[in-house]
Write an enzyme that holds these catalytic residues in place. Sequence first.
Site, PDB file in Angstrom:
ATOM      1  N   LYS A 292     -17.105   8.329  -1.497  1.00  0.00           N
ATOM      2  CA  LYS A 292     -16.509   8.614  -3.048  1.00  0.00           C
ATOM      3  C   LYS A 292     -17.361   9.557  -4.302  1.00  0.00           C
ATOM      4  CE  LYS A 292     -13.266   7.192  -1.289  1.00  0.00           C
ATOM      5  NZ  LYS A 292     -11.730   7.018  -0.869  1.00  0.00           N
TER       6      LYS A 292
ATOM      7  N   VAL B 149      -5.712   7.898  -5.656  1.00  0.00           N
ATOM      8  CA  VAL B 149      -6.199   7.607  -6.844  1.00  0.00           C
ATOM      9  C   VAL B 149      -5.522   9.065  -7.733  1.00  0.00           C
ATOM     10  CG1 VAL B 149      -8.195   7.253  -8.496  1.00  0.00           C
ATOM     11  CG2 VAL B 149      -7.750   5.868  -6.405  1.00  0.00           C
TER      12      VAL B 149
ATOM     13  N   HIS C 114      -5.839  10.530   8.501  1.00  0.00           N
ATOM     14  CA  HIS C 114      -5.815  10.152   6.469  1.00  0.00           C
ATOM     15  C   HIS C 114      -7.101  10.486   6.466  1.00  0.00           C
ATOM     16  CE1 HIS C 114      -1.673   7.774   6.192  1.00  0.00           C
ATOM     17  NE2 HIS C 114      -1.844   7.620   7.559  1.00  0.00           N
TER      18      HIS C 114
ATOM     19  N   GLY D  68       0.680  -1.809  -0.079  1.00  0.00           N
ATOM     20  CA  GLY D  68      -0.282   0.212   0.571  1.00  0.00           C
ATOM     21  C   GLY D  68       0.425   1.114  -0.198  1.00  0.00           C
TER      22      GLY D  68
ATOM     23  N   ASP E 189     -12.922  13.224   0.921  1.00  0.00           N
ATOM     24  CA  ASP E 189     -11.816  12.402   0.764  1.00  0.00           C
ATOM     25  C   ASP E 189     -11.028  13.333   1.898  1.00  0.00           C
ATOM     26  OD1 ASP E 189     -10.420  10.572   0.707  1.00  0.00           O
ATOM     27  OD2 ASP E 189     -11.151  10.322  -1.902  1.00  0.00           O
TER      28      ASP E 189
ATOM     29  N   LYS F 160      -3.229  11.417  -7.946  1.00  0.00           N
ATOM     30  CA  LYS F 160      -1.931  11.722  -7.607  1.00  0.00           C
ATOM     31  C   LYS F 160      -1.630  10.345  -8.563  1.00  0.00           C
ATOM     32  CE  LYS F 160      -1.689  14.023  -3.611  1.00  0.00           C
ATOM     33  NZ  LYS F 160      -0.881  14.406  -2.707  1.00  0.00           N
TER      34      LYS F 160
HETATM   35  P1  ADQ Z   1      -9.009   5.506   0.377  1.00  0.00           P
HETATM   36  O1  ADQ Z   1      -9.953   6.173   1.494  1.00  0.00           O
HETATM   37  O2  ADQ Z   1      -8.195   4.107   0.908  1.00  0.00           O
HETATM   38  O3  ADQ Z   1      -7.646   6.386   2.653  1.00  0.00           O
HETATM   39  P2  ADQ Z   1      -7.234   6.856  -1.347  1.00  0.00           P
HETATM   40  O4  ADQ Z   1      -6.161   7.540  -1.065  1.00  0.00           O
HETATM   41  O5  ADQ Z   1      -8.015   6.925  -2.854  1.00  0.00           O
HETATM   42  O6  ADQ Z   1      -8.488   6.442  -1.116  1.00  0.00           O
HETATM   43  O7  ADQ Z   1      -6.842   5.153  -1.431  1.00  0.00           O
HETATM   44  C1  ADQ Z   1      -7.376   4.307  -2.075  1.00  0.00           C
HETATM   45  C2  ADQ Z   1      -5.537   3.663  -3.247  1.00  0.00           C
HETATM   46  O8  ADQ Z   1      -6.419   1.913  -2.986  1.00  0.00           O
HETATM   47  C3  ADQ Z   1      -5.161   3.716  -3.650  1.00  0.00           C
HETATM   48  O9  ADQ Z   1      -3.872   3.634  -3.405  1.00  0.00           O
HETATM   49  C4  ADQ Z   1      -6.030   3.509  -4.891  1.00  0.00           C
HETATM   50  O10 ADQ Z   1      -4.414   2.670  -5.749  1.00  0.00           O
HETATM   51  C5  ADQ Z   1      -5.704   1.754  -4.472  1.00  0.00           C
HETATM   52  N1  ADQ Z   1      -7.179   1.358  -5.156  1.00  0.00           N
HETATM   53  C6  ADQ Z   1      -8.553   1.668  -5.686  1.00  0.00           C
HETATM   54  N2  ADQ Z   1      -8.821   0.978  -5.583  1.00  0.00           N
HETATM   55  C7  ADQ Z   1      -8.183  -0.142  -6.431  1.00  0.00           C
HETATM   56  C8  ADQ Z   1      -8.377  -0.852  -7.763  1.00  0.00           C
HETATM   57  N3  ADQ Z   1     -10.085  -1.838  -7.928  1.00  0.00           N
HETATM   58  N4  ADQ Z   1      -7.690  -2.460  -7.310  1.00  0.00           N
HETATM   59  C9  ADQ Z   1      -6.686  -1.922  -6.562  1.00  0.00           C
HETATM   60  N5  ADQ Z   1      -6.903  -1.048  -5.635  1.00  0.00           N
HETATM   61  C10 ADQ Z   1      -6.919  -0.303  -6.210  1.00  0.00           C
HETATM   62  C11 ADQ Z   1      -8.221   6.784   2.909  1.00  0.00           C
HETATM   63  C12 ADQ Z   1      -8.541   9.004   2.992  1.00  0.00           C
HETATM   64  C13 ADQ Z   1      -7.786   8.442   1.750  1.00  0.00           C
HETATM   65  C14 ADQ Z   1      -6.754   9.175   2.154  1.00  0.00           C
HETATM   66  C15 ADQ Z   1      -5.571   8.287   2.142  1.00  0.00           C
HETATM   67  C16 ADQ Z   1      -4.327   8.015   2.363  1.00  0.00           C
HETATM   68  O11 ADQ Z   1      -9.784   7.945   2.824  1.00  0.00           O
HETATM   69  O12 ADQ Z   1      -9.010  10.720   1.886  1.00  0.00           O
HETATM   70  O13 ADQ Z   1      -5.862   9.824   0.826  1.00  0.00           O
HETATM   71  O14 ADQ Z   1      -5.855   6.648   3.128  1.00  0.00           O
HETATM   72  O15 ADQ Z   1      -4.426   8.864   3.525  1.00  0.00           O
END
Ligand code: ADQ
Length: 743
Positions: A287, A386, A174, A38, A381, A388
Amino acid sequence: MISPGSDFQDRRAVIVSNRLPVTVTRKGGIIKVAPSVGGLATGLSSFHRSNDGLWVGWPGFSPGSQAIQEETEEILRNEQNCVPVYLSASDLKKYYNGFSNGTLWPLFHYFTTYCSYKISEWEAYKKVNQMFCRRLKEVVQPDDMVWIHDYHLLLLPELLRREVPDVTIGFFLHIPFPSMEIFRQLPWREEILNGMLGADLIGFHTYDYTRHFLSCLLRILGKEQSYGKLVVDNRMITVDTFPMGIDTEKFASASASPAVSIKKEHLLKKVKTEKIILSVDRLDFSKGIPERLKAFELFLDQYPQWQGRVTFIMLCVPSRTKVREYRMLKSEIDELVGRINGRFDTLEWLPILYMYRSLPFEELVSLYTSADLALVTPLRDGMNLVAKEYLACQSHTAKGALVLSETAGSAAELGEAILVNPNDLEMMAGAIARGLSLTDEEKKYSIDTMVDRLNKYNIYRWAEDFITTLTQTKENQVNSKQRFMVRQYEKKLQEKYQLADRRLLLLDYDGTLTSIRKRPDLANPDAELIELLAGLKNDSKNTVVIISGRDRETLTRWLSETGVDLVAEHGTWLRESSWESWKPTIEGLTDDWKQNVRPILDQFSIRTPGSFIEEKAHALVWHYRKSDPALGDLRAKELNDALHDILSGTDLQALPGRKVLEIKPVGVNKGRAAQHWLEKADIADSWDFILAMGDDLTDEDIFSIVPEYAWSIKVGLASYTRAGFFLESPDQTRKLLQNLEKS
Ligand code: ADQ
């Protein structure tokens, strides 16, 4: 940067999060543990792996027996530097699905109607935080640097602080920290804030979240801060902003790799439309997935020329499937996708390709590189990685467009994206059309600019920045601790006191001997204080002077029975206990000026609810303690500015104090009043013990005038003071004086 030679550099890091960054499997009796990749695990790997660092958290699996538990623990520790906290099914139900995801997550994302406030879940949350604390206590050493992550563990910093008082603790949230109006709905708001304050450094993704947190501290706990620094139990702690980055290089290089090229080719053979729109998220109500689908539908309606030419690939990762709201959301999304596809599809074209699963890294990257437009439109959020990741994957070709919610934390850094309000479907439909029609130059400019920023503040830089600030905070704490009136100094103070025959005690009243109250008249001395002052005064070796900003009548009424000497109106009037009446420090003061200044104060009082004017013999005071704290501070600055021109060239000054602005003659100050006792002819050089205590700027004049051998103590937060020592609160002042009296 961590200062060279700092002994913090070599400290062991202990990272704590709800979930360990590993996947545990057990097949045919064999336990296997593999690291899960991750963003957080990547960014922290250098800290986690160096100096025998540790990661403490739930392994995502419940061992059936003690033997399996022990075996797993050994493998986790030896192979992955991980320490498990095992959670039962009931813990997971109440702490994880319950309080963390059914209360904190919706509340912090502003979905207040989704919040449940169940005492049993709160109890489970406290219990699990205590379990984490017990586990940490077993493995943490006082020299370690503990970094706790996210909303599941908000109580842990304080719990751990109690167990290992000197350990360095960082905390990073986070998700968003909501505004005070939202946060205060939580029945356990004080406990949560106090829990977080156990950390030395508290970090957030954006300045807005930092601001909200500081405002909650002020309005809920009454804790004041100065430039993100505040004192908690004799520790100066820091609250700051650290926008989390990604491993840009990893995504950029993968996007150009042969493996991804093959996958991309494969994808483009299947999806034949001219353009691809992509969205990637966990399936979560924050989301904005239904809104996004509706906006896509509106786009197809309003821009029919795109029908048949664009495919929307929507990738959702299953998430919190045991929570009812998430299951309902899943049904709503399934229905919407079915309806929109049913409305528009043809034999050759399916508008939405919906995938409900997690994808391996290279598949994900191939989607990022293939998409012409990323639709990242969360309702709220914390950051959103995503957006980035998509930009990093577009860095070589610079051909993509990003439509991004203004309510995602990342919007603060990605201003070149097409920013949208995720509730405004018309705006989103228009943004999709615009994004698909951008020229190559426009796309290149915005992608290059944003990627450049992402490269500069990637995940490694983010982690290093946090650790560096944590280190500096701790170093400053160690340095300033030398100035906290801790037991060891108090002992020295007592020794000097006992040895002395002529002691002078110069004490401020409000904020020093009593805490600041909403209404000035509520701060009258209680029996304990009267007894304390009388006791000190009764010792023939002591001269006790209360140097206050209050008027003569109040001081006489409140304190004359103690027999102490008094100074009123910040040094305008003096009265030794043996005197018949008060005497002015400066002769010939006039009050004509009041008629010019009073209308300005009136104007500010009308505009600042809760503020009022107090008239003293030779001063006017504007009080704003009862006003909204932020508005009061702002208006006080404005008033100070407004008075600047009027007072310049006169013999008047505006003096800011604790929630007051006082206008009075120049030359009158507490220091000058103190001089009366310091220079008393009969005993001029013979004070052998001087103690000066005060809490606000007006007391600095006393601190600067007392001789070097005097003990000067500032009570409360101090980003600046001339005093030699700090004490945290009036309670501690009383304890210190009581100990002196008894000694
Ligand atoms: P999340 O709510 O999980 O994180 P996000 O920051 O978008 O949101 O991170 C999602 C991660 O999951 C990304 O690295 C992405 O690549 C991966 N991912 C999403 N869909 C996927 C899929 N179908 N298959 C594989 N991988 C997938 C929480 C907070 C965010 C904050 C992060 C980090 O809610 O706002 O940015 O922590 O602090």
